[in-house]
Scaffold this active site. Structure first.
Site, short mmCIF file in Angstrom:
data_model
loop_
_atom_site.label_atom_id
_atom_site.label_comp_id
_atom_site.label_asym_id
_atom_site.label_seq_id
_atom_site.Cartn_x
_atom_site.Cartn_y
_atom_site.Cartn_z
N GLU A 149 0.83 -1.22 0.00
CA GLU A 149 0.00 0.00 0.00
C GLU A 149 0.85 1.25 0.00
O GLU A 149 1.62 1.48 0.94
CB GLU A 149 -0.92 0.04 1.23
CG GLU A 149 -1.77 1.29 1.29
CD GLU A 149 -2.51 1.46 2.60
OE1 GLU A 149 -3.39 2.34 2.67
OE2 GLU A 149 -2.21 0.74 3.56
N GLU A 248 -11.77 2.71 5.60
CA GLU A 248 -10.71 3.06 6.54
C GLU A 248 -10.74 4.57 6.76
O GLU A 248 -9.97 5.32 6.18
CB GLU A 248 -9.34 2.62 6.01
CG GLU A 248 -8.23 2.85 7.02
CD GLU A 248 -6.87 2.34 6.57
OE1 GLU A 248 -6.68 1.11 6.56
OE2 GLU A 248 -6.01 3.17 6.22
#
Length: 281
Positions: A149, A248
């Protein structure tokens, strides 16, 4: 095909202290999947039991971050920490296997304190590639996917090594393992590069997981900000995205009250909630 959303238990339902309780709250809110950072302090059997009771899939877990007191946030690209990286990977695989999770976020880590980013970039990339190959081969034995990520270094983490989808794609190409994918958090991508429509289209073959939050506040998708999430959701559908979209973000208030955007999405697609059968997955 309607998108599948995953509740990030490290961010949502902070009013509940334990991950199993947050998982059950996510299921009651209609989520069919959850994800989390490294679940330190939560026994695997407790999380698996909660998931089985609720009929929820655990879609993603982070690897252990290393030594938080030393400022570590991942070890995969950090020279000299290869042994600790392998130990953390083994722990993550064991935990993921125990809870039935098939995706692990392999965190790159931070540029060492006091180091010049440009001066250490080559060594960190070499370390990252070697560790990713090791991780991919181990994960393949478990039929698991590893994810990398990019995290923005403009606002969130100035020292994080992996910052853009372009950088991540170049590293994944060098690693050359089919079970390593891109975890694209649109919050970070917007801050670093914007151009989300083109980036989603360009990197779509590499994407194994997506995460969302409004920019710049990192709150609910329908909170004030730069991103047009109804358009983004339609774009992901048109691209044929079938993975999970991880929520998130930091709720501005009560998590459940802030899920109006998700209930509206489900209603617009003729759904009562986001739960699907295991067979459908």
């Amino acid at each position: 095909m309607a998108l599948r959303f995953s509740a990030n238990l490290s961010w949502l339902f902070p009013e509940l202290p334990a991950l199993p309780a947050r998982l059950e709250a996510a299921a009651a809110a209609g989520f069919g999947a959850v994800e989390a950072a490294w679940p330190a302090g939560c026994p695997a059997q407790a999380l698996r039991a909660a998931a089985e009771r609720a009929g929820v899939r655990i879609a993603l877990l982070n690897m252990p971050p290393g030594d938080p007191e030393a400022g570590e946030l991942g070890l995969a690209a950090v020279p000299g920490r290869e042994a600790a990286f392998r130990q953390g990977l083994a722990a993550a695989v064991q935990y993921a296997r125990a809870v039935g999770c098939h995706r692990i976020h392999v965190m790159a880590g931070r540029v060492p304190l006091g180091a010049d980013r440009a001066a250490v970039a080559g060594e960190m990339e070499t370390t990252f590639i070697e560790n990713l190959r090791y991780a991919a081969d181990l994960l393949a034995q478990e039929n698991m996917i590893g994810l990398v990520e990019p995290i923005n270094n403009r606002i969130t983490d100035p020292r994080y090594y992996l910052n853009t989808p372009h950088q991540a794609a170049a590293i994944l190409e060098k690693v050359g393992r089919p079970n390593l994918k891109l975890q694209l958090d649109l919050f970070h991508c917007q801050i670093m590069d914007g151009n989300l429509s083109c980036n989603l289209d360009t990197y779509f073959p590499l994407i194994g997981h997506i995460q969302i939050a409004q920019v710049p506040g990192r709150h609910e998708p329908d909170s004030p900000g730069e991103l047009n999430f109804p358009y983004i959701f339609e774009l992901l559908e048109s691209l044929g995205y079938t993975g999970y979209v991880g929520c998130e973000y930091a709720p501005k208030g009560d998590t459940l009250e802030g899920l109006g955007w998700l209930r509206s999405y489900w209603e617009s697609r003729g759904l009562q909630h986001g739960r699907t059968s295991k067979a459908a997955e």
